[in-house]
Structures are given as C-alpha cells and as structure tokens.
Design an enzyme around this catalytic site. Structure first.
Site, short mmCIF file in Angstrom:
data_model
loop_
_atom_site.label_atom_id
_atom_site.label_comp_id
_atom_site.label_asym_id
_atom_site.label_seq_id
_atom_site.Cartn_x
_atom_site.Cartn_y
_atom_site.Cartn_z
CG ASP A 239 -15.33 -10.62 8.65
OD1 ASP A 239 -14.63 -9.75 8.83
OD2 ASP A 239 -16.42 -11.20 8.57
CG ASN A 240 -15.48 -13.58 11.72
OD1 ASN A 240 -16.58 -13.63 11.18
ND2 ASN A 240 -14.07 -14.33 11.02
CE LYS B 167 -22.57 -19.13 10.95
NZ LYS B 167 -21.36 -19.45 11.83
N GLY C 10 -21.23 -8.60 5.69
CA GLY C 10 -22.43 -8.52 5.93
C GLY C 10 -23.25 -9.82 6.38
CG ASP D 100 -26.76 -21.65 -0.38
OD1 ASP D 100 -25.85 -21.83 0.59
OD2 ASP D 100 -26.35 -22.82 -0.69
N GLY D 101 -26.63 -18.39 1.36
CA GLY D 101 -27.18 -18.40 2.55
C GLY D 101 -27.62 -19.74 3.40
NE ARG E 134 -24.71 -16.33 14.76
CZ ARG E 134 -23.66 -16.20 14.01
NH1 ARG E 134 -22.51 -16.59 14.65
NH2 ARG E 134 -23.59 -14.83 13.46
N GLY F 277 -24.30 -12.52 5.79
CA GLY F 277 -24.69 -13.39 5.11
C GLY F 277 -25.47 -14.35 4.55
NE ARG F 278 -22.64 -19.21 6.31
CZ ARG F 278 -21.78 -19.60 7.54
NH1 ARG F 278 -22.69 -21.22 7.94
NH2 ARG F 278 -20.94 -19.71 7.96
#
Length: 513
Positions: A268-269, A121, A98, A133-134, A191, A100-101
C-alpha cells in the site's frame, strides 16, 4: 492561490460513499468516501513551497490561503475525499486499508496541461483511519515536507510538498511504542503528485472480485498517466504491468544510488507511477550497511533493509500481478515479466554503480570489483555519501590514508587503512580501462554522487528548532537540499555525530507519526 481551479475527476469516474462519515468502517464496492477535514482554529504557517505552487498552477500564496493549507473554510468547488485500498504489510495480507491520514482536495491542471493531485496529510480522521485520529505530528510532517523535496532535487521520482503548518492542537503519540506516550505539536502537510494511486488500490478491487471496477481503474490510470501505452484488449494491461515493473526497478536503483532506505515498503506504500511515496520511518544511509533498516517495527527480521529493497519491490510486484491477473489472464507472461525484473534491476543497478565510480561502461570484471567494494564499506563502516565525495577528490598525489580516515564510523588502524589503499589501487587500475577522458569520468561521478543528503540527525535538529519557534535550520536545509550536487554548506556534509547514535529520530524510528 487559485484554488477555484481544483476539480475532482476521480470521484466523477468511480463509485463512492458520499455519506461524509469519518467513523472507521468497511466500504465495499467503492473506491472512495467523501470526508471533510477536521478544521483547526489556530493554524500557523511554517513553510510554503512558492516555486511548486507556481509550477502546478496554484499561483502565489496570500495570507487568506492559510485556511486552505489546513483544510479550513473550503470553497464550494472543493469536494474532499479519501480513497480505499488494501495491501500486504510486512508480508501479510492486511485487507481493506485506505487513506487514514490523507484527504484529497482534488486535481489541478496548469497552463501546460500537467495534472497534479493535492492532498492534506494530518487533517483528520477518515473511514480508513483504523481507530486512529487522522492527525499528524510536527516531526513526521517536517520529515515528509523536507525529504520529499530533497528527493525531487536529487532527481528521484517522488511526491512533493506544497506546505507545512501547525494545526494549533497537541496530538498524543507513543514515538517508540514502549508505553510512554506524550503530547506533541500537531501539523498538516500538503503533498502533491501526478497521482497517489498505489498497488493497494488494485489489490482491493481484485480481492473484492470487483472486476469491472478493477478494469475501469486500470483504464483510468493508463489513459491519464501512461500515454505511451497505445495497445488494446489484454495487451494493454500487459503493457501496463511491464511499465510499472520498469518504473519500479528504476526507482529502486535510484534509491540505491543515493542511499535512501524507505523503511516500510508495504504494497500500500508502492506507487503505480513509480514514485517514492509515504515518507515514514525512512533514512538516508550514514555508514554503509546492506542490512540497515531505520524502522524499529522492522526488527529483528529486517524485511525492508537497504540491501533488500530490490527484492521486496519484486515481491510486491508479484502481489500486483495477482491483482491484475483477471485483466491480463496470462500466467506465463506474468511469470516471465517478474523473472525478468531481477535481470533488469541488477543490470541497471550495476550501470548506476559504474557512473558513481566514473566507469565508461559495465565490464565483466566489475562484478567482483563491486563485491569487494561492498565488503570494504561494510567492514570499515564507511560513510556511503562521504566515501564517494572523497573518491571524486582523489588524485595521484592524494595521501589515501589521511584522505579517507575521517569517512569511517570506527577508528581506522594501519591495517584497515592499508585495505583502503589497496582498494584505491585496484580502482585506479580499473579506471585505466576507460575509453573516456578523466574529465568526462569526473563529470559523470559528480552528477551521480550528491554532496549533500538530508540525514536524520539534521532533520532531528531542525524539528527541535521549529518546535521552539525557530526557522534558521529549516531555511538552511531547504537551500542545501535544493542544491544537493553543490557543497553550499560544508558543515552539513558531515558524518552523523556520535552524540546522536542512540537518539530516537536520528538512528532509528518507529512508524509512529
């Protein structure tokens, strides 16, 4: 900026977790979780993309907008969230992943009706941060901000960057995963994209057997981003998959055209809209090498090497086909479509090379010509971009040995220079078969071959300057990347200096950010 116009159609259409809990956890049967950005006390603007802001409908930047650019003091209309997806990472099923950042602000529609999603981001942890830590550091944020815009101006489908800002805090990272972590300056990049939907979103729904959500997600994607699809029932989903395959193949060809290596092509990318997404350990290629990977995490297997990107795209599409099978329910169709991917990709790839060389059309003998060229490039370690730039400037009067001598990353002796001379002779013989004029051939080459690419060593220098409070390099690179088919700064259109060969961030990178 007119942030009051931002809306959240995604979370209005799908089940989600509204607990606003950033703790890492599984979130079954939902596609998103609401989460607030961390908030930063001492943000500082580094760069703002005024042209993009105007284009997407946010308008001009004002000083008060800095808070929004880092996720502080958001207005009531902005309900922020992170999406859940799954994926195959380095060929292995990774389960639930998911954002994450990344935290989504929502969507804005400009006066022309174009929809754009807006996403921070590096603004803090989400349930999908996997114990991280995101946050994001300056180096990765600068790289994403500049490279996504560079790709856009090269004419390649991509996410784009609206802003870049310091968060005012330090973040601990181990850049090479070698047990030497250190504090780095934190940053946030905003972004944008028409959509950030990935192969992994569909993989998650299918893996969880949430077939109703899978169908609703597919219908939502088709309705909003594939207006050319007008069919119904199973045929609609077949057309959807075929369109994704075509867009993905075209994107890979564009990467090959300019020498872009993504570095971490996990499912996932991969964007279902055929966009370049998630700028991590990427690189523009210096010396031509089909086995080049910029990602140290990808060693020694080199799964995501430059020359394998078409093959990996096809592998990733197989995983998407498995995810969409409950909707399509036609194994033979999926198999044929995926087998046809290779045929379509290689034909498009060779047509692209024809344009780079200035050939009027693809001929049967060109396959051998391209193979010989690849062998020459690798053997002599010729710079991919500079080789074609010199080729464009080559005339009958050109001293070939001198003309191409400085394009290599090794010293070229007389024997090696003779190989270049022989290749140019074969190239000129091939040009004689053209049915178009020399002027038309050169125009085709100039449109296909950028004069400026955003090399890693230039990014490294820019990041170093910004970290010391300077922006001259940032401004210079921004102007150059906005005009990649012009030679605005000849000194930037040069080989990677040997001093940078073994510096982390110049020749190789990790996934650390």
């Amino acid at each position: 900026m007119n942030i009051e116009r931002i809306r959240q159609p995604f979370i209005e259409n799908f089940p989600g977790d509204f607990s606003n809990n950033p703790m890492q956890r599984n979130t079954p049967k939902v596609l998103f979780a609401t989460i607030n950005p961390a908030g930063f006390d001492k943000p500082e603007l580094i760069a703002f993309n005024e042209a993009l802001s105007q284009e997407i409908g946010l308008g001009k930047f004002e000083d008060k907008d800095l808070n929004f650019l880092v996720g502080n003091n958001l207005p009531d209309n902005v309900r922020t969230y992170a999406t859940a997806y799954a994926g195959h990472q380095f060929g292995n099923w990774a389960g639930q992943l998911g954002d994450g950042r990344a935290i989504l602000a929502g969507e804005i529609i400009n006066e022309a009706g174009k929809k754009t999603e807006i996403q921070w981001k590096g603004a803090g942890a989400t349930p999908y941060s996997r114990h991280a830590d995101g946050r994001a550091v300056l180096r990765s944020s600068v790289r994403e901000y500049l490279m996504s815009e560079a790709m856009y101006h090269l004419g390649i489908p991509t996410t784009r960057a609206l802003s870049l800002a310091f968060t005012g805090e330090d973040v601990m990272r181990d850049i090479m995963y070698n047990g030497n972590p250190k504090l780095e300056k934190g940053a946030v990049v905003i972004r944008t994209a028409e959509s950030f939907l990935r192969f992994g979103h569909f993989e998650l729904m299918s893996a969880q057997r949430e077939y109703n959500n899978l169908q609703e997600l597919a219908d939502f994607t088709i309705e909003n981003y594939y207006p050319e699809i007008t069919s119904s029932d199973h045929q609609k989903y077949k057309d959807f998959f075929e369109n994704i395959c075509t867009r993905t193949a075209n994107l890979m060809v564009e990467w090959f055209r300019v020498g872009f290596v993504h570095g971490v092509m996990n499912t996932d990318n991969m964007s279902v809209l055929g966009l370049t997404i998630d700028y991590g350990p990427y690189s523009m290629m210096d010396e031509y090498d089909l086995n080049f990977t910029p990602n140290t995490t990808d060693l020694p297997g080199r799964r995501y090497a430059f020359g394998k990107q078409g093959q990996i795209a096809q592998w990733n599409l197989w995983q998407l086909a498995n995810a969409l099978h409950p909707l399509i329910k036609d194994e033979k169709f999926l198999e044929n479509t995926l087998n046809n991917f290779g045929t379509y990709f290689w034909e498009a790839h060779d047509q692209m090379l024809c344009k780079k060389f200035g050939f009027d059309q693809l001929r049967q003998e060109d396959e051998d010509f391209f193979t010989n060229w690849q062998g020459l490039m690798q053997e002599l370690q010729l710079d991919y971009t500079l080789f074609f730039n010199q080729l464009v400037k080559t005339t009958q009067e050109t001293n070939i040995s001198e003309h191409f001598r400085d394009v290599s990353y090794i010293i070229l002796n007389e024997e090696k220079l003779a190989k270049i001379n022989n290749f140019i002779k074969s190239y000129r013989s091939r040009l004689e078969l053209n049915s178009i004029s020399q002027k038309e051939s050169l125009a085709m080459m100039e449109k296909s071959n950028p004069k400026f690419i955003l090399r890693n060593y230039l990014l490294y220098e820019c990041i170093e300057e910004i970290s010391h409070g300077k922006k001259e390099m940032l401004e210079k690179l921004t102007k150059a990347l906005e005009n990649p088919y012009q030679e605005i700064y000849p000194e930037l259109a040069a080989k990677r200096p040997s001093d940078y060969n073994n510096i982390a961030g110049c020749s190789t990178l990790s996934c650390s950010s």
